[in-house]
Design a protein around this motif. Structure first.
Motif, PDB file in Angstrom:
ATOM      1  N   UNK A  88       0.795  -1.233   0.000  1.00 32.63           N
ATOM      2  CA  UNK A  88       0.000   0.000   0.000  1.00 32.63           C
ATOM      3  C   UNK A  88       0.825   1.280   0.000  1.00 32.63           C
ATOM      4  N   UNK A  89       2.133   1.188   0.199  1.00 33.48           N
ATOM      5  CA  UNK A  89       2.925   2.423   0.282  1.00 33.48           C
ATOM      6  C   UNK A  89       4.270   2.278  -0.426  1.00 33.48           C
ATOM      7  N   UNK A  90       4.682   3.402  -1.031  1.00 31.78           N
ATOM      8  CA  UNK A  90       5.972   3.420  -1.730  1.00 31.78           C
ATOM      9  C   UNK A  90       6.495   4.848  -1.767  1.00 31.78           C
ATOM     10  N   UNK A  91       7.773   4.964  -2.067  1.00 31.19           N
ATOM     11  CA  UNK A  91       8.420   6.262  -2.229  1.00 31.19           C
ATOM     12  C   UNK A  91       9.315   6.186  -3.460  1.00 31.19           C
ATOM     13  N   UNK A  92       9.293   7.256  -4.256  1.00 36.08           N
ATOM     14  CA  UNK A  92      10.114   7.317  -5.466  1.00 36.08           C
ATOM     15  C   UNK A  92      10.860   8.639  -5.502  1.00 36.08           C
ATOM     16  N   UNK A  93      12.159   8.567  -5.739  1.00 41.23           N
ATOM     17  CA  UNK A  93      12.979   9.757  -5.954  1.00 41.23           C
ATOM     18  C   UNK A  93      13.343   9.771  -7.427  1.00 41.23           C
ATOM     19  N   UNK A  94      13.157  10.928  -8.067  1.00 41.94           N
ATOM     20  CA  UNK A  94      13.395  11.051  -9.499  1.00 41.94           C
ATOM     21  C   UNK A  94      14.261  12.267  -9.769  1.00 41.94           C
ATOM     22  N   UNK A  95      15.251  12.114 -10.641  1.00 42.27           N
ATOM     23  CA  UNK A  95      16.139  13.205 -11.041  1.00 42.27           C
ATOM     24  C   UNK A  95      16.151  13.254 -12.568  1.00 42.27           C
ATOM     25  N   UNK A  96      15.938  14.462 -13.117  1.00 39.59           N
ATOM     26  CA  UNK A  96      15.931  14.634 -14.564  1.00 39.59           C
ATOM     27  C   UNK A  96      16.833  15.796 -14.934  1.00 39.59           C
ATOM     28  N   UNK A  97      17.494  15.683 -16.092  1.00 38.57           N
ATOM     29  CA  UNK A  97      18.288  16.804 -16.592  1.00 38.57           C
ATOM     30  C   UNK A  97      18.134  16.913 -18.101  1.00 38.57           C
ATOM     31  N   UNK A  98      18.308  18.131 -18.564  1.00 35.34           N
ATOM     32  CA  UNK A  98      18.263  18.434 -19.995  1.00 35.34           C
ATOM     33  C   UNK A  98      19.360  19.448 -20.261  1.00 35.34           C
ATOM     34  N   UNK A  99      20.319  19.082 -21.089  1.00 28.47           N
ATOM     35  CA  UNK A  99      21.431  19.955 -21.440  1.00 28.47           C
ATOM     36  C   UNK A  99      21.477  20.071 -22.956  1.00 28.47           C
ATOM     37  N   UNK A 100      21.322  21.297 -23.454  1.00 27.46           N
ATOM     38  CA  UNK A 100      21.308  21.514 -24.897  1.00 27.46           C
ATOM     39  C   UNK A 100      22.189  22.699 -25.253  1.00 27.46           C
ATOM     40  N   UNK A 101      22.945  22.538 -26.327  1.00 28.40           N
ATOM     41  CA  UNK A 101      23.749  23.623 -26.871  1.00 28.40           C
ATOM     42  C   UNK A 101      23.365  23.797 -28.329  1.00 28.40           C
ATOM     43  N   UNK A 102      23.162  25.038 -28.706  1.00 33.32           N
ATOM     44  CA  UNK A 102      22.755  25.329 -30.070  1.00 33.32           C
ATOM     45  C   UNK A 102      23.500  26.578 -30.526  1.00 33.32           C
ATOM     46  N   UNK A 103      24.218  26.469 -31.617  1.00 31.89           N
ATOM     47  CA  UNK A 103      24.911  27.641 -32.152  1.00 31.89           C
ATOM     48  C   UNK A 103      24.117  28.191 -33.317  1.00 31.89           C
TER      49      UNK A 103
END
Length: 148
Positions: A88-103
């Motif tokens: 009946x119970x849970x815990x979730x840790x989430x990490x997200x990243x977005x790295x973009x370079x545009x010339x």
């Protein structure tokens, strides 16, 4: 309008699984994707990661210096740890990243309508902008399901 969208992603299982994908296309397009998830403790603790690298040589030529104008690349990741305390119970840790370079990010160029075909995908710029997007976010979700 005024509604809720609830997206429930695929939940981890006690089986280690993953995939990888390679894509190539025109204008030097490349995309590499991989995902893996595995249990650390059966029925209790799970980890997973998804990553993607995406790159393109650009569509435009800068006739000012004869170089590619809108080259871009990005790296994106999504990582999680999930702990199931009980059915009946849970815990979730989430990490997200977005790295973009545009010339040469902004390829808005005025065209003489009579010369559109000959000037297609060409710009003439002596100053080129660069964009860097670096986004990082983290979240923790605690779930408890009652009797009803």
């Amino acid at each position: 309008m005024g509604g809720v969208i609830n997206i429930i992603t695929k939940q981890p299982t006690n089986k280690t699984a993953g995939f990888g994908e390679l894509n190539f296309g025109t204008f030097g397009t490349q995309r590499y994707t991989a995902r893996v998830h595995t249990p650390l403790i059966k029925d209790k603790l799970y980890v997973g990661a998804s990553v993607m690298f995406d790159a393109r040589d650009g569509f435009y030529i800068n006739v000012f210096n004869n170089s590619k104008f809108d080259v871009h690349n990005s790296f994106t990741g999504n990582y999680f740890v999930k702990y199931v305390a009980s059915p009946k119970s849970s815990a979730t840790f989430n990490l997200k990243h977005y790295n973009r370079q545009n010339s040469g990010t902004f390829t808005l160029a005025p065209y003489d309508i009579a010369k559109v075909d000959s000037a297609k995908f060409k710009v003439n710029c002596n100053a080129v902008a660069k964009a860097h997007d670096n986004t990082l976010n983290a979240s923790t979700t605690l779930n408890y399901f009652g009797e009803k």
